[in-house]
Write an enzyme that holds these catalytic residues in place. Structure first.
Site, mmCIF file in Angstrom:
data_model
loop_
_atom_site.group_PDB
_atom_site.id
_atom_site.type_symbol
_atom_site.label_atom_id
_atom_site.label_comp_id
_atom_site.label_asym_id
_atom_site.label_seq_id
_atom_site.Cartn_x
_atom_site.Cartn_y
_atom_site.Cartn_z
ATOM 1 N NE ARG A 6 -1.243 13.554 17.641
ATOM 2 C CZ ARG A 6 -0.945 13.140 16.286
ATOM 3 N NH1 ARG A 6 -1.456 11.754 15.939
ATOM 4 N NH2 ARG A 6 -0.408 13.650 15.243
ATOM 5 C CB THR A 11 -8.476 8.679 -0.721
ATOM 6 O OG1 THR A 11 -7.010 9.228 -1.134
ATOM 7 C CG2 THR A 11 -8.724 7.547 -1.821
ATOM 8 C CE LYS A 68 -4.127 6.204 11.133
ATOM 9 N NZ LYS A 68 -4.655 7.459 11.211
ATOM 10 C CE LYS A 69 -1.910 3.380 4.754
ATOM 11 N NZ LYS A 69 -2.682 3.071 3.891
ATOM 12 C CB SER A 71 -1.006 8.625 14.116
ATOM 13 O OG SER A 71 -2.194 8.773 13.568
ATOM 14 C CG ASP A 101 -2.086 0.919 1.052
ATOM 15 O OD1 ASP A 101 -2.256 1.562 0.104
ATOM 16 O OD2 ASP A 101 -2.746 1.138 1.970
ATOM 17 C CE LYS A 102 -1.014 6.975 -2.080
ATOM 18 N NZ LYS A 102 -1.384 8.517 -2.184
ATOM 19 C CG HIS A 103 -0.238 7.324 4.649
ATOM 20 N ND1 HIS A 103 -1.795 6.959 5.098
ATOM 21 C CD2 HIS A 103 0.150 8.388 5.159
ATOM 22 C CE1 HIS A 103 -1.716 8.208 5.803
ATOM 23 N NE2 HIS A 103 -0.792 8.878 5.999
ATOM 24 C CB SER A 104 -0.450 10.650 0.273
ATOM 25 O OG SER A 104 -0.565 12.053 0.217
HETATM 26 N N1 URA Z 1 -2.499 11.321 9.542
HETATM 27 C C1 URA Z 1 -2.875 10.401 10.342
HETATM 28 O O1 URA Z 1 -3.401 9.275 10.154
HETATM 29 N N2 URA Z 1 -2.114 10.632 11.597
HETATM 30 C C2 URA Z 1 -1.425 11.677 11.822
HETATM 31 O O2 URA Z 1 -1.096 12.133 12.991
HETATM 32 C C3 URA Z 1 -1.331 12.771 10.818
HETATM 33 C C4 URA Z 1 -1.711 12.502 9.557
#
Ligand code: URA
Length: 439
Positions: free
Chosen positions: A168, A120, A187-188, A183, A80-83
Site C-alpha cells: 500500500r 513510539t 495487530k491489536k 491494518s 492498550d491504546k493506539h494513536s
Molecule cells: N497505521 C497502521 O498500522 N496501518 C495503517 O494502515 C495506517 C497507520
C-alpha cells in the site's frame, strides 16, 4: 478461488464473502498472491470501499495470518491504546505506566515513525540498552512483573498486514478507511487485548485533517473492533499544534520523564493523556465513570507510582537502573543548539504542525526511506503553544541539530510554520469527541 476473480469482484463494486477475503489474505501471507495482485486488490478497495462485514472479515483474516498472544494467565485486565499519529505525541510513554499503576496490564506493541509523524518505538530506542524488540519470553515477563512493556511489532504478529502495508505504501493506497482499520486492528487483536482505546488525531498535523474524516475513521475502528470481538472506544483529539512542547526522539523521552516525575508538564499533553487513561480504565471496568478514571489517573501520576513503573519497565527491558533520575546522563545530545526567534510582536495564532514534523525528519530524526537510520538526538524543544504572547526576538523554539547548516534549515522551517497575529486566539479543544459503539 482465483485471486484475479476476487479482485475483479471488488473492482466491480461487489461485496466479498468472508471466505473470499480469507482465501485472498492466505495468499498474501503465503506469497501465492503476487505483489501486483495485492496492489490491485488494495486499489479496488480504495475506490469501492468495504462494508463493515467485509472489514471485519479482512481484520480477522489478517489477525489469523500469524501468532495471537494469550494473556489469560495475568491476574488483571489487558488493555492498550493506539494513536493514528501526530507530532510531539509521546502520550504512550506516560499512559502505559499510569494505567499499569492503576491495576491493568498494558502490552503495548508500537510502531516506527510514519511520514511526518513520530513513532513510539523510535523514541524508546533513544534509551541506551533498551531492548525494543525482545523475545516473547522477556516481553511476557516484563508485562507480568511491571504491568506494562512498550515494544515493537514482532515478525510473527499479523504478517499479512506487514506485506499488505508495504505494498500500500508504494501504490498510493494508504488512505483507505477499511484498509487502515484492518491494518491497525489486526495487530491489536493479535496482541491478545481485552479492550482498546483509539486516539484518532485530527488537524493539520494528523493524517486526517478534517473532522468528518477523523470521525469516519473513529467510527470504523470502533465498529470493526467490536465486530471482531474486541471492546473498543475512541477519542478524537486535536492535532493543530504539537501535543508536547518537544518533537523528536530523545527530546520527547526527556519530556515524558519530566512529565512522569512532575518536573514539567505540558498542559495539552496532560489533558489528552489523562483523558485516554480514564477511557482505558473505564474500558477495563477498573473504574465506573470517566470522572472516576480521571481522578484515579491524576492521583496515580501525582503519587509517583507511574514514574516508578516506567523506571522498572526500562530496567526490565535492558535500560539503565537510574534512567528516570538522571535521563540527561543517558539520552544522546545533538552537537548544535539553535534558538528560533520571533520576528514580530503578537500572539501565536497558528502552527503548521506537519511542517514541524517534517523539520524533525529533515534534521535526521525521521525516515524518508524505510531502511534509513535515524538520529535519536536531534529534534525541537521549547515549542511555544498557540495562544502564547511573543515579542520580536523572543524564542519560539530550540532546534537540536547535527550541523549548523541543518540547524539553520530547520529553524527557517519552524519560523515559517508559526503564524503570529495581533489578537489572542480562542484555545483549541484537546479532546474533541468520544466515539462509542452504536447499538
Ligand atoms: N497505521 C497502521 O498500522 N496501518 C495503517 O494502515 C495506517 C497507520
Amino acid at each position: 478461488m482465483l485471486p484475479q476473480e476476487i479482485i475483479r469482484r471488488k473492482r466491480d463494486g461487489q461485496k466479498l464473502s468472508a471466505q473470499e477475503i480469507a482465501a485472498f489474505v492466505a495468499g498474501v501471507t503465503s506469497g501465492n498472491v503476487s505483489d501486483g495482485q495485492v496492489g490491485a486488490f488494495a486499489m479496488a478497495v480504495f475506490f469501492n470501499g468495504m462494508s463493515r462485514d467485509e472489514a471485519v472479515a479482512l481484520t480477522l483474516s489478517m489477525r489469523d495470518s500469524g501468532d495471537v498472544l494469550d494473556w489469560s494467565d495475568l491476574p488483571g485486565p489487558v488493555t492498550d491504546k493506539h494513536s493514528t499519529g501526530g507530532v510531539g505525541d509521546n502520550v504512550s510513554l506516560m499512559l502505559a505506566p499510569i494505567v499499569a499503576a492503576c491495576g491493568a496490564y498494558v502490552p503495548m506493541i508500537s510502531g516506527r515513525g510514519l511520514g511526518h509523524t513520530g513513532g513510539t518505538l523510535d523514541k524508546m530506542d533513544a534509551i541506551p540498552g533498551y531492548i525494543s524488540q525482545p523475545d516473547v519470553g522477556r516481553f511476557r515477563k516484563t508485562v507480568l512483573e511491571t504491568g506494562c512493556a512498550i515494544i515493537g511489532q514482532t515478525a510473527d504478529l499479523a504478517p499479512a498486514d506487514r506485506r499488505l502495508y508495504a505494498i500500500r505504501d508504494v501504490t498510493g493506497t494508504v488512505e483507505s478507511v477499511p484498509l487502515i482499520t484492518a491494518s491497525i486492528l489486526s495487530k491489536k487483536l493479535a496482541a491478545g487485548l481485552q479492550s482498546l482505546v483509539l486516539d484518532v488525531k485530527v488537524g493539520n498535523g494528523a493524517f486526517m485533517e478534517k473532522s468528518r474524516d477523523a470521525t469516519a475513521l473513529a467510527n470504523s475502528l470502533v465498529e470493526v473492533a467490536n465486530g471482531a470481538g474486541l471492546k473498543a472506544s475512541a477519542l478524537v483529539t486535536g492535532m493543530n499544534e504539537p501535543l508536547a512542547s518537544a518533537a523528536g526522539n530523545a527530546v520527547e523521552v526527556r519530556n515524558a520523564v519530566d512529565f512522569l516525575t512532575g518536573r514539567f508538564r505540558d498542559k495539552r499533553l496532560e489533558d489528552v493523556t489523562l483523558a485516554l487513561a480514564a477511557e482505558m480504565l473505564q474500558s477495563t471496568g477498573l473504574v465506573s465513570s470517566q470522572q472516576d478514571g480521571l481522578r484515579r489517573a491524576a492521583e496515580t501520576l501525582a503519587g509517583g507510582r507511574a514514574a516508578a513503573i516506567f523506571a522498572r519497565m526500562v530496567v526490565a527491558l535492558g535500560g539503565p537502573a537510574d534512567f528516570v533520575e538522571k535521563p540527561e546522563k543517558y539520552l544522546p545530545k545533538a552537537a548544535v543548539e539553535f534558538t528560533v526567534k520571533a520576528t514580530e510582536n503578537g500572539f501565536v495564532t497558528g502552527i503548521a504542525t506537519r511542517d514541524i514534523g517534517l523539520a524533525v525528519v529533515g534534521l535526521g530524526g525521521g525516515r524518508t526511506r524505510p531502511d534509513d537510520r535515524i538520529d535519536h538526538a536531534v529534534g525541537i524543544t521549547r515549542l511555544l503553544p498557540i495562544g502564547a504572547e511573543v515579542r520580536s526576538g523572543d524564542a519560539l523554539a530550540l532546534v537540536h541539530a547535527r550541523t549548523d547548516a541543518e540547524a539553520a534549515a530547520a529553524a527557517a522551517a519552524v519560523l515559517s510554520a508559526y503564524t503570529i497575529g495581533a489578537s489572542k486566539p480562542a484555545a483549541d479543544k484537546t479532546v474533541i469527541r468520544r466515539v462509542l459503539a452504536r447499538g
